[in-house]
Write a protein that holds these residues in place. Structure first.
Motif, mmCIF file in Angstrom:
data_model
loop_
_atom_site.group_PDB
_atom_site.id
_atom_site.type_symbol
_atom_site.label_atom_id
_atom_site.label_comp_id
_atom_site.label_asym_id
_atom_site.label_seq_id
_atom_site.Cartn_x
_atom_site.Cartn_y
_atom_site.Cartn_z
ATOM 1 N N TYR A 128 -13.276 -3.168 -11.806
ATOM 2 C CA TYR A 128 -12.860 -2.623 -12.902
ATOM 3 C C TYR A 128 -11.890 -2.123 -12.934
ATOM 4 O O TYR A 128 -11.116 -1.416 -11.927
ATOM 5 C CB TYR A 128 -13.493 -2.184 -13.839
ATOM 6 N N TYR A 129 -10.942 -2.203 -14.075
ATOM 7 C CA TYR A 129 -9.364 -1.060 -14.232
ATOM 8 C C TYR A 129 -9.009 -0.391 -15.319
ATOM 9 O O TYR A 129 -9.569 -1.402 -16.271
ATOM 10 C CB TYR A 129 -8.181 -2.477 -13.792
ATOM 11 N N ALA A 130 -9.209 1.281 -14.972
ATOM 12 C CA ALA A 130 -9.295 2.133 -16.409
ATOM 13 C C ALA A 130 -7.834 2.444 -16.050
ATOM 14 O O ALA A 130 -7.232 2.898 -15.134
ATOM 15 C CB ALA A 130 -10.314 2.815 -16.514
ATOM 16 N N THR A 131 -7.307 2.141 -17.223
ATOM 17 C CA THR A 131 -5.630 2.511 -17.670
ATOM 18 C C THR A 131 -5.334 2.129 -18.647
ATOM 19 O O THR A 131 -5.760 2.471 -19.441
ATOM 20 C CB THR A 131 -4.931 1.742 -16.438
ATOM 21 N N PHE A 132 -3.977 3.305 -18.914
ATOM 22 C CA PHE A 132 -3.219 2.685 -20.040
ATOM 23 C C PHE A 132 -2.357 1.444 -20.035
ATOM 24 O O PHE A 132 -2.450 0.507 -19.513
ATOM 25 C CB PHE A 132 -1.837 4.421 -20.195
ATOM 26 N N ASP A 133 -2.694 1.095 -21.449
ATOM 27 C CA ASP A 133 -1.161 -0.004 -21.601
ATOM 28 C C ASP A 133 0.540 0.417 -21.061
ATOM 29 O O ASP A 133 1.408 0.291 -21.936
ATOM 30 C CB ASP A 133 -1.478 -0.281 -23.306
ATOM 31 N N ASN A 134 -0.014 -0.423 -19.756
ATOM 32 C CA ASN A 134 1.025 -0.068 -19.139
ATOM 33 C C ASN A 134 2.614 -1.090 -19.211
ATOM 34 O O ASN A 134 3.766 0.146 -19.699
ATOM 35 C CB ASN A 134 1.254 -0.545 -17.272
ATOM 36 N N TYR A 135 1.910 -1.868 -20.053
ATOM 37 C CA TYR A 135 3.253 -3.024 -20.745
ATOM 38 C C TYR A 135 4.144 -2.250 -22.283
ATOM 39 O O TYR A 135 5.403 -1.985 -22.272
ATOM 40 C CB TYR A 135 2.856 -3.748 -20.940
ATOM 41 N N MET A 136 3.244 -1.583 -22.868
ATOM 42 C CA MET A 136 3.590 -1.362 -24.067
ATOM 43 C C MET A 136 3.573 0.313 -24.391
ATOM 44 O O MET A 136 4.869 0.441 -24.796
ATOM 45 C CB MET A 136 1.733 -0.807 -24.805
ATOM 46 N N VAL A 137 3.870 0.922 -22.510
ATOM 47 C CA VAL A 137 4.512 1.976 -22.047
ATOM 48 C C VAL A 137 6.192 1.584 -21.853
ATOM 49 O O VAL A 137 7.147 2.240 -22.803
ATOM 50 C CB VAL A 137 4.484 2.632 -20.999
ATOM 51 N N ASP A 169 3.774 0.505 -6.508
ATOM 52 C CA ASP A 169 2.896 0.391 -7.494
ATOM 53 C C ASP A 169 3.109 0.138 -8.693
ATOM 54 O O ASP A 169 4.604 -0.611 -9.565
ATOM 55 C CB ASP A 169 3.657 2.199 -8.426
ATOM 56 N N ASN A 170 2.018 -1.051 -8.716
ATOM 57 C CA ASN A 170 1.668 -2.325 -10.034
ATOM 58 C C ASN A 170 2.608 -2.261 -11.222
ATOM 59 O O ASN A 170 2.765 -2.461 -12.144
ATOM 60 C CB ASN A 170 0.707 -2.696 -9.688
ATOM 61 N N ASN A 171 2.348 -0.264 -11.596
ATOM 62 C CA ASN A 171 2.730 0.148 -12.961
ATOM 63 C C ASN A 171 3.850 -0.107 -13.650
ATOM 64 O O ASN A 171 4.431 -0.290 -14.696
ATOM 65 C CB ASN A 171 2.444 1.301 -13.562
ATOM 66 N N ALA A 172 5.018 -0.081 -12.035
ATOM 67 C CA ALA A 172 6.250 0.243 -12.517
ATOM 68 C C ALA A 172 6.469 -0.839 -12.866
ATOM 69 O O ALA A 172 7.760 -0.966 -14.039
ATOM 70 C CB ALA A 172 6.851 0.977 -10.713
ATOM 71 N N ARG A 173 6.480 -2.387 -12.458
ATOM 72 C CA ARG A 173 6.858 -3.281 -12.584
ATOM 73 C C ARG A 173 6.246 -3.546 -14.238
ATOM 74 O O ARG A 173 7.856 -3.860 -14.717
ATOM 75 C CB ARG A 173 5.440 -4.655 -11.457
ATOM 76 N N PHE A 174 5.078 -2.817 -14.581
ATOM 77 C CA PHE A 174 4.872 -3.579 -16.457
ATOM 78 C C PHE A 174 5.320 -2.273 -16.714
ATOM 79 O O PHE A 174 5.947 -2.774 -17.639
ATOM 80 C CB PHE A 174 3.938 -3.209 -16.472
ATOM 81 N N GLY A 177 9.239 -3.696 -16.894
ATOM 82 C CA GLY A 177 8.765 -4.991 -17.300
ATOM 83 C C GLY A 177 8.762 -4.734 -18.836
ATOM 84 O O GLY A 177 10.162 -6.172 -19.522
ATOM 85 N N GLY A 178 8.076 -4.313 -19.040
ATOM 86 C CA GLY A 178 7.694 -4.217 -21.002
ATOM 87 C C GLY A 178 9.436 -3.553 -21.461
ATOM 88 O O GLY A 178 10.295 -3.949 -22.831
ATOM 89 N N ALA A 179 10.092 -2.197 -21.030
ATOM 90 C CA ALA A 179 11.290 -1.599 -21.239
ATOM 91 C C ALA A 179 12.251 -2.559 -21.834
ATOM 92 O O ALA A 179 13.067 -2.725 -22.400
ATOM 93 C CB ALA A 179 11.472 -0.807 -20.779
ATOM 94 N N MET A 180 12.318 -3.238 -20.348
ATOM 95 C CA MET A 180 13.643 -4.487 -20.088
ATOM 96 C C MET A 180 13.270 -5.767 -21.048
ATOM 97 O O MET A 180 14.268 -6.275 -21.698
ATOM 98 C CB MET A 180 13.407 -4.753 -18.686
ATOM 99 N N ASP A 181 12.092 -6.066 -21.431
ATOM 100 C CA ASP A 181 11.755 -7.569 -22.337
ATOM 101 C C ASP A 181 12.445 -6.725 -24.131
ATOM 102 O O ASP A 181 13.642 -7.940 -24.006
ATOM 103 C CB ASP A 181 10.143 -7.580 -22.502
ATOM 104 N N VAL A 182 12.338 -5.075 -23.781
ATOM 105 C CA VAL A 182 13.132 -5.351 -25.434
ATOM 106 C C VAL A 182 14.822 -4.649 -25.037
ATOM 107 O O VAL A 182 15.634 -5.364 -25.604
ATOM 108 C CB VAL A 182 12.969 -3.379 -25.776
ATOM 109 N N LEU A 183 15.463 -4.407 -23.149
ATOM 110 C CA LEU A 183 16.624 -3.906 -23.799
ATOM 111 C C LEU A 183 17.500 -5.166 -23.446
ATOM 112 O O LEU A 183 19.074 -5.400 -23.292
ATOM 113 C CB LEU A 183 16.556 -2.605 -22.855
ATOM 114 N N GLN A 184 16.889 -6.274 -22.267
ATOM 115 C CA GLN A 184 17.565 -6.951 -21.536
ATOM 116 C C GLN A 184 18.862 -7.970 -22.958
ATOM 117 O O GLN A 184 19.832 -8.052 -22.431
ATOM 118 C CB GLN A 184 17.177 -8.711 -21.083
ATOM 119 N N PRO A 185 18.069 -8.275 -24.225
ATOM 120 C CA PRO A 185 19.130 -8.987 -24.277
ATOM 121 C C PRO A 185 20.298 -8.833 -24.823
ATOM 122 O O PRO A 185 21.625 -8.919 -24.984
ATOM 123 C CB PRO A 185 17.924 -9.261 -26.211
ATOM 124 N N TYR A 186 20.136 -7.016 -25.129
ATOM 125 C CA TYR A 186 21.095 -6.339 -25.573
ATOM 126 C C TYR A 186 22.455 -6.264 -24.057
ATOM 127 O O TYR A 186 23.459 -6.043 -24.339
ATOM 128 C CB TYR A 186 21.456 -5.078 -25.922
#
Ligand code: BGC
Length: 353
Positions: A128-137, A169-174, A177-186
């Motif tokens: 199992y994996y217990a975490t926060f929603d890293n992409y949402m961060v 750290d796999n989280n770093a990519r999330f 990735g989450g932040a760049m999905d918002v910012l990359q278009p700009y």
């Protein structure tokens, strides 16, 4: 003779049930190994002590270890946990890719593994994996910059620099990735300009999430691009330790108007910086909730029942999807930190003075 045997059997049963009644604390039968990466960052100290408290409250014995961000140390701590009879391992890995071999030993002995906060990659020993929603961060950090700079309506362009975490750290990519999905278009339409040109994940990563490494990289970025008074409008920093390095660097080298700086974890020093106007926001990840959920998983594993999960599609560790429980990360800034952090008992007011 028969009576004597019955009496003995009865006594044995009573002794056995007495021990069972003592709960799970008896013997090493219910020992849980908890491997944390480092004491250097505030959050892992909280994670470790929350885990210990929650596990002990349920009668488990706990072997809690910190590895000073040293992979070999973490591997040998896990080996000791396996050999000393731990029944479940809860692991916040330093490098998600380095535990495959040692976890094969766990699997052979039937010891279950829960990846804590960070996914352990390429190992089929992980249950199992217990975490926060890293992409949402990441999306919350990106949305914050987007909304604060009013990227859809303001003329711009705005200067931004980017810094994320450890590439192992796999989280770093999330987060990235989450932040760049918002910012990359700009960035693509020119509303955001990265003057350093440093955008791709490998270039903006920070070994060990270290404040010092972050500071060094920003010293170079500032002196090459902003020393002439050029305005820096925003820094996307994936967490508080890197945000701290950015802040230290700006304080020493930068003379323009203070930029937006994002973060994550609500570490005490960073909350103080938010109050002082040096860091714009952070993400509150209540490690108490994560500990409670993880202990529910431990309990379920040892009782042979189903563990709580709410995501069975996002986290593939290379051997397949790992059933996960994602806790919700919460936006924090100077306006809501009291309610989030003090009213909830996470910190005392005095901690932040
Ligand atoms: C955690 C973050 C933390 C970072 C550095 C990540 O895996 O999710 O909360 O800031 O590691 O320790």
């Amino acid at each position: 003779m028969k009576k004597k045997f019955l009496a003995l059997a009865l006594a044995a049963t009573m002794v056995a049930s007495l021990f069972a009644g003592c709960g799970k604390a008896a013997g090493s039968d219910n020992k849980v190994g908890v491997a944390m990466p480092t004491k250097d960052l505030q959050r892992w100290n909280q994670d470790g002590s929350n885990m210990q408290k929650e596990l002990e409250a349920k009668g488990y014995k706990v072997d809690l270890q910190y590895a000073s961000n040293d992979i070999a140390t973490q591997v040998s701590q896990i080996e000791n946990m396996i050999n000393s009879g731990c029944k479940v391992l809860v692991i916040a890995s330093i490098d998600g890719d380095s535990l495959g071999t040692v976890l094969e030993q766990a699997k052979e002995k039937g010891i279950k593994v829960i990846a804590y906060d960070r996914l352990i990659m390429n190992s089929d020993a992980v249950s199992y994996y217990a975490t926060f929603d890293n992409y949402m961060v990441g999306t919350k950090q990106g949305e914050y910059i987007k909304n604060s700079l009013a990227l859809d309506t303001a003329e711009g362009p705005f200067n931004i620099e980017i810094i994320t975490g450890d590439p192992g750290d796999n989280n770093a990519r999330f987060f990235y990735g989450g932040a760049m999905d918002v910012l990359q278009p700009y960035i693509d339409n020119g509303k955001l300009v990265v003057k350093s040109g440093q955008i791709d994940f490998a270039t903006v990563a920070t070994a060990n999430w270290s404040t010092e490494n972050a500071q060094n990289r920003f010293d170079a970025i500032i002196s090459a691009n902003y020393a002439d008074g050029t305005q820096l409008d925003a820094v996307l920093a994936s967490n508080d330790s890197t945000a701290m390095g950015v802040t230290n660097s700006l304080e020493a080298n930068y003379t323009g108007a203070w930029p937006l700086i994002t973060g994550q974890d609500c570490d005490v020093a960073n909350v103080k910086n938010m109050i002082a106007g040096k860091q714009s926001m952070s993400i509150f990840k209540d490690t108490r909730t994560l500990a409670v959920k993880t202990v529910e998983m431990v309990d379920a594993i040892l009782k042979g029942t189903d563990a709580p999960v709410n995501d069975t599609k996002t986290y593939d560790n290379g051997t397949g999807i790992i059933p996960s429980y994602l806790c919700e990360p919460v936006f924090a800034d100077v306006n809501n930190y009291k309610e989030l952090l003090i009213d909830s008992g996470y910190y005392k007011e005095a901690d932040l003075q």
